[in-house]
Design a protein around this motif. Structure first.
Motif, mmCIF file in Angstrom:
data_model
loop_
_atom_site.group_PDB
_atom_site.id
_atom_site.type_symbol
_atom_site.label_atom_id
_atom_site.label_comp_id
_atom_site.label_asym_id
_atom_site.label_seq_id
_atom_site.Cartn_x
_atom_site.Cartn_y
_atom_site.Cartn_z
ATOM 1 N N THR A 116 -11.066 3.226 -8.221
ATOM 2 C CA THR A 116 -9.803 2.248 -7.544
ATOM 3 C C THR A 116 -9.144 3.202 -6.372
ATOM 4 O OG1 THR A 116 -8.690 1.532 -9.354
ATOM 5 C CG2 THR A 116 -6.533 1.690 -7.844
ATOM 6 N N THR A 132 -9.094 2.813 -1.944
ATOM 7 C CA THR A 132 -7.461 2.767 -1.630
ATOM 8 C C THR A 132 -8.007 4.099 -0.791
ATOM 9 O OG1 THR A 132 -6.930 4.096 -3.488
ATOM 10 C CG2 THR A 132 -6.269 1.814 -3.267
ATOM 11 N N GLY A 175 -7.956 -3.899 3.021
ATOM 12 C CA GLY A 175 -7.256 -3.165 1.244
ATOM 13 C C GLY A 175 -5.751 -4.622 1.501
ATOM 14 N N VAL A 228 -0.246 -0.326 -2.268
ATOM 15 C CA VAL A 228 -1.706 0.116 -1.349
ATOM 16 C C VAL A 228 -0.958 1.211 -0.587
ATOM 17 C CG1 VAL A 228 -2.740 -1.452 0.839
ATOM 18 C CG2 VAL A 228 -2.783 -2.155 -1.855
ATOM 19 N N VAL A 279 -0.590 4.552 -1.300
ATOM 20 C CA VAL A 279 -1.801 5.271 -0.759
ATOM 21 C C VAL A 279 -2.001 5.804 0.723
ATOM 22 C CG1 VAL A 279 -4.152 4.402 -1.409
ATOM 23 C CG2 VAL A 279 -2.002 4.211 -3.093
ATOM 24 N N TYR A 280 -1.872 4.798 1.329
ATOM 25 C CA TYR A 280 -2.299 4.913 2.874
ATOM 26 C C TYR A 280 -1.234 6.073 3.592
ATOM 27 C CZ TYR A 280 -3.082 4.027 7.776
ATOM 28 O OH TYR A 280 -3.501 3.719 9.218
#
Length: 318
Positions: A161, A165, A176, A263, A266-267
């Motif tokens: 994971t 990511t 993603g 997502v 995380v980015y």
């Protein structure tokens, strides 16, 4: 109430076991086939050798050019699209069912959309508590070997994971977002809420059993013991959104929003713009989590009430 209209013999309650066996076999076959096709295309599309491909799949090679994009491709085709195709084959050709998609789309409205976003946000806040709780579960001593295996499996999945990511470009982030957010949200909701949930509702005679059995299966197929409770909770939340609205549009939106939010966070964390750790549960705030739970309950109540007033055919006793 969910929409699943069929007169096919195999779909009748008396044939529940045969129906479920066929569902499992067709779904497994479709997912394996499409994943196999995706894997076969990787060397051609991404110029990755067989050895490099094996390294990617086992998590042992994280420095292969286009490796992350290749795994997105496999996941998107083999899982996201796979669940849509499996559901389509079963619904259209095996059980000859009718989901009345135009009616489902017509039940979507701006008010419901805003309520669903609020419900999902509340659910995400409360889910932090379930993640923390699930991470602390300890099996009895005689199951220590099983617990060790599950911990090792969880660590491997977390490494994968993190790799998926660890976006190195805007392009990877967008892909993603499409695979993890859009395709997973649509594919899993069409399959689990659109197909599986109505069947268990019919077989058990209880709408609530249909929601929770489907949520348990939904969580179990992800094979993450230490993420089982939060994922089951999300599955149940998505299930009630469908049950109380009769429209798959709402759980699809909620699923996409839940996945896409993670997502994006995380980015942004990778960019140094926010403080967000995918692995850490140390920052959990119990007051915030339970405030989220209250928001969720109030949102579900108004969502149910609003849809019952708008859709006269919904079961008022649910």
């Amino acid at each position: 109430m969910e929409i699943y209209e069929t007169q096919a013999e195999i779909a009748k309650t008396k044939n529940w076991l045969l129906s479920l066996v066929v569902l499992v076999l067709v779904t497994f076959g479709v997912l394996v086939l499409l994943q196999g096709v995706a894997l076969a295309l990787i060397p051609l599309i991404f110029d990755i050798s067989i050895d490099g491909l094996l390294g990617l799949m086992t998590g042992g090679a994280t420095d292969i050019p286009n490796g992350r994009m290749a795994l997105y491709f496999v996941q998107g085709v083999g899982s996201g699209i796979g669940f849509i195709v499996a559901a389509w084959i079963i619904i259209k050709f095996i059980e000859k069912a009718f989901l009345n998609l135009p009616l489902q789309v017509s039940r979507f409205n701006a008010q419901g959309f805003l309520i669903v976003l609020l419900i999902t946000l509340g659910g995400m806040l409360f889910n932090a508590f379930l993640v923390d709780l699930n991470s602390k579960l300890v099996l009895p001593e005689f199951l220590s070997g099983l617990e060790l295996w599950m911990r090792e499996m969880e660590d491997q999945l977390m490494e994968m994971t993190k790799f998926l990511t660890d976006f190195q470009s805007t392009g990877e982030f967008i892909v993603g977002l499409v695979v993890i957010g859009l395709l997973a949200g649509i594919g899993e909701e069409v399959f689990f809420r659109g197909l599986v949930q109505p069947k268990f509702h019919q077989y058990t005679g209880s709408a609530h059993w249909g929601v929770w059995i489907t949520a348990i299966i939904f969580s179990a197929i992800h094979v993450q013991f230490y993420g089982f409770l939060p994922r089951m909770f999300l599955g149940a939340m998505f299930g009630y959104l469908y049950l109380y609205s009769g429209s798959l549009v709402y759980p699809i939106i909620a699923h996409i929003f839940n996945n896409a939010f993670t997502v994006v966070m995380v980015y942004l964390a990778n960019q140094g713009k926010v403080d967000f750790d995918l692995e850490s549960a140390d920052s959990i705030s119990y007051p915030v989590s339970f405030a989220g739970f209250l928001v969720l309950l109030v949102g579900i109540y108004y969502f149910k009430k609003t849809n019952q007033s708008q859709n006269g055919e919904l079961d008022q006793g649910l």
